[in-house]
Design a protein around this motif. Structure first.
Motif, mmCIF file in Angstrom:
data_model
loop_
_atom_site.group_PDB
_atom_site.id
_atom_site.type_symbol
_atom_site.label_atom_id
_atom_site.label_comp_id
_atom_site.label_asym_id
_atom_site.label_seq_id
_atom_site.Cartn_x
_atom_site.Cartn_y
_atom_site.Cartn_z
ATOM 1 N N GLU A 164 1.445 -3.128 15.994
ATOM 2 C CA GLU A 164 1.959 -2.350 14.878
ATOM 3 C C GLU A 164 2.784 -1.182 15.404
ATOM 4 O O GLU A 164 2.487 -0.618 16.459
ATOM 5 C CB GLU A 164 0.831 -1.858 13.978
ATOM 6 N N THR B 51 4.126 -3.919 5.688
ATOM 7 C CA THR B 51 3.973 -2.515 6.072
ATOM 8 C C THR B 51 2.713 -1.944 5.430
ATOM 9 O O THR B 51 2.295 -2.377 4.345
ATOM 10 C CB THR B 51 5.185 -1.674 5.635
ATOM 11 N N ILE B 52 2.114 -0.981 6.138
ATOM 12 C CA ILE B 52 1.018 -0.185 5.592
ATOM 13 C C ILE B 52 1.413 1.269 5.798
ATOM 14 O O ILE B 52 1.419 1.774 6.931
ATOM 15 C CB ILE B 52 -0.318 -0.490 6.284
#
Length: 414
Positions: free
Chosen positions: A178, A215-216
């Motif tokens: 990530e 996405t976060i």
């Protein structure tokens, strides 16, 4: 006339583009090393602003003149459109003034070292991909090497996972990661963000251009399985000839002719055997001489003799020695040749004294590599994975390397 001009420009462009790919050195250039805060095996990856030292040996030993040039590249290693003063503070195309001749060695050589920054080249001003080119006094390109310079403007977390495909669960390793920018979110990331995933700093064995799956918050999440998987291969073999005059755990005998010859014990195919943990340095090497004060100029060159017992049919493929000792290059110098009299494969190559990792690979007729044919593939193998994140904001003129992350398969999980 217009067609002729277009063809000419295309020809010139192809020549220039070719120079942005790595050019392997000739036989008389040996032991190319990059050092930053530590020594690099394979492609050097440094943070912007970190000093860099490049060293190499010329075994002609004639104190030849060498010059260096620095080129900035896009993510795909094509030439970037930046002018030199946009990415370089100072000048290049400068003679390498620092060198020393070997001392107390049977093989004479000149040892060159280039420091960046120096009085001519003050700094690399931007991140991204670079090519370092070394020329001789006739302005002929002798060799070139890739360099990645990154900014610490994003956090890259890397995880290794076992394959979710049951056919590969025991043989492959998947890399998930990530990317979280420190500043505002990365705009339109599916088009502006690119990634490079490298196993053991071998850029030839890498996966590029994965797009984020979701996405976060500001974080881009990459949870691919097969698309980001590597063969686990096996731990590298090794030899240590810091003392060339006697046999060691891996060297069965030593002879002195014009220079020393070290003969390794026979290696065997490991593909059908169970995995055995054998710590390595992931294909790297360290120059050292037990009797030297200055390893750079007092370590000698030695003819290393490799022997492989391989009774598996290899078809039209070829077996090669593989490691970062020559930047993972595959050519005639690494070819294992079959000897009908011994029924084994043999190779003799020139190495500078030190500790070396190596393995055997099978190169198929289409030039693809079977990393596990000799060594086997195991999910337990300890491999290091590096992920580089690149970003070209809308309207920007070059690809920035905005972060680096590393992960190790010693912590692999399901």
């Amino acid at each position: 006339m217009q067609k002729t001009i277009i063809l000419y420009l295309a020809f010139i462009s192809s020549i220039f583009s070719a120079h942005t790919q790595e050019i392997a050195p000739p036989e008389y250039i040996k032991t190319i090393q990059f050092k930053g805060n530590s020594e690099f095996s394979g492609t050097p990856i440094i943070q912007l602003g970190t000093p860099l030292l490049i060293t190499f040996d010329d075994i002609n030993g004639d104190e030849a003149d060498y010059y260096y040039k620095i080129r900035h590249c896009n993510f795909d290693w094509t030439p970037s459109i930046l002018n030199k003063n946009e990415y370089l503070d100072g000048f290049d195309d400068i003679r390498i003034n620092d060198y020393e001749n070997s001392f107390n060695t049977l093989q004479t050589y000149s040892h060159y070292f280039l420091r960046i920054p120096n009085e001519d080249t003050k700094a690399l001003k931007v991140s991204g991909n670079y090519i370092i080119e070394i020329y001789n006094e006739d302005e002929e390109l002798v060799f070139s090497r890739k360099l990645i310079v990154y900014e610490n403007t994003s956090t890259v977390k890397v995880y290794t996972k076992r394959s979710r495909d049951l056919d590969f669960i025991n043989t492959k390793q998947s890399v998930q990661f990530e990317i979280t920018p420190h500043n505002p979110p990365l705009r339109n990331p599916k088009k502006t963000v690119k990634t490079l995933v490298i196993q053991n700093n071998d850029i030839k064995n890498s996966i590029s251009n994965l797009t984020p799956q979701f996405t976060i918050g500001n974080s881009l999440i990459y949870k691919y399985d097969q698309e980001a998987s590597f063969w686990g291969s096996n731990e590298f073999l090794f030899f240590d000839n810091k003392e060339v005059r006697t046999s060691t755990v891996n060297i069965q005998k030593s002879d002195l002719e014009d220079i020393y010859h070290n003969y390794l014990y026979n290696d065997r195919v490991r593909a059908a055997k169970n995995y055995t943990r054998n710590p390595d340095i992931n294909g790297g090497f360290v120059i050292r001489n037990l009797r030297a004060n200055n390893h750079d100029i007092e370590a000698d060159y030695v003819w290393m003799h490799f022997t492989l017992e391989c009774y598996e049919p290899i078809g039209d493929g070829n077996i090669h020695i593989y490691g970062s000792f020559n930047n993972f290059k595959i050519d005639n110098s690494t070819l294992m040749k079959y000897n009908k009299n011994t029924g084994m494969y043999h190779n003799t190559s020139l190495f500078k004294q030190g500790f070396y990792n190596y393995k055997y690979i099978l190169v198929l007729p289409d030039n693809t590599i079977d990393y596990g044919f000799i060594s086997g593939n195991f999910d337990e193998t300890e491999n290091e994975y590096t992920v580089i994140a690149y970003y070209r904001a809308p309207g920007a003129r070059y690809d920035r390397a905005i972060g680096k992350g590393t992960g190790n398969s010693s912590t692999i999980t399901n």
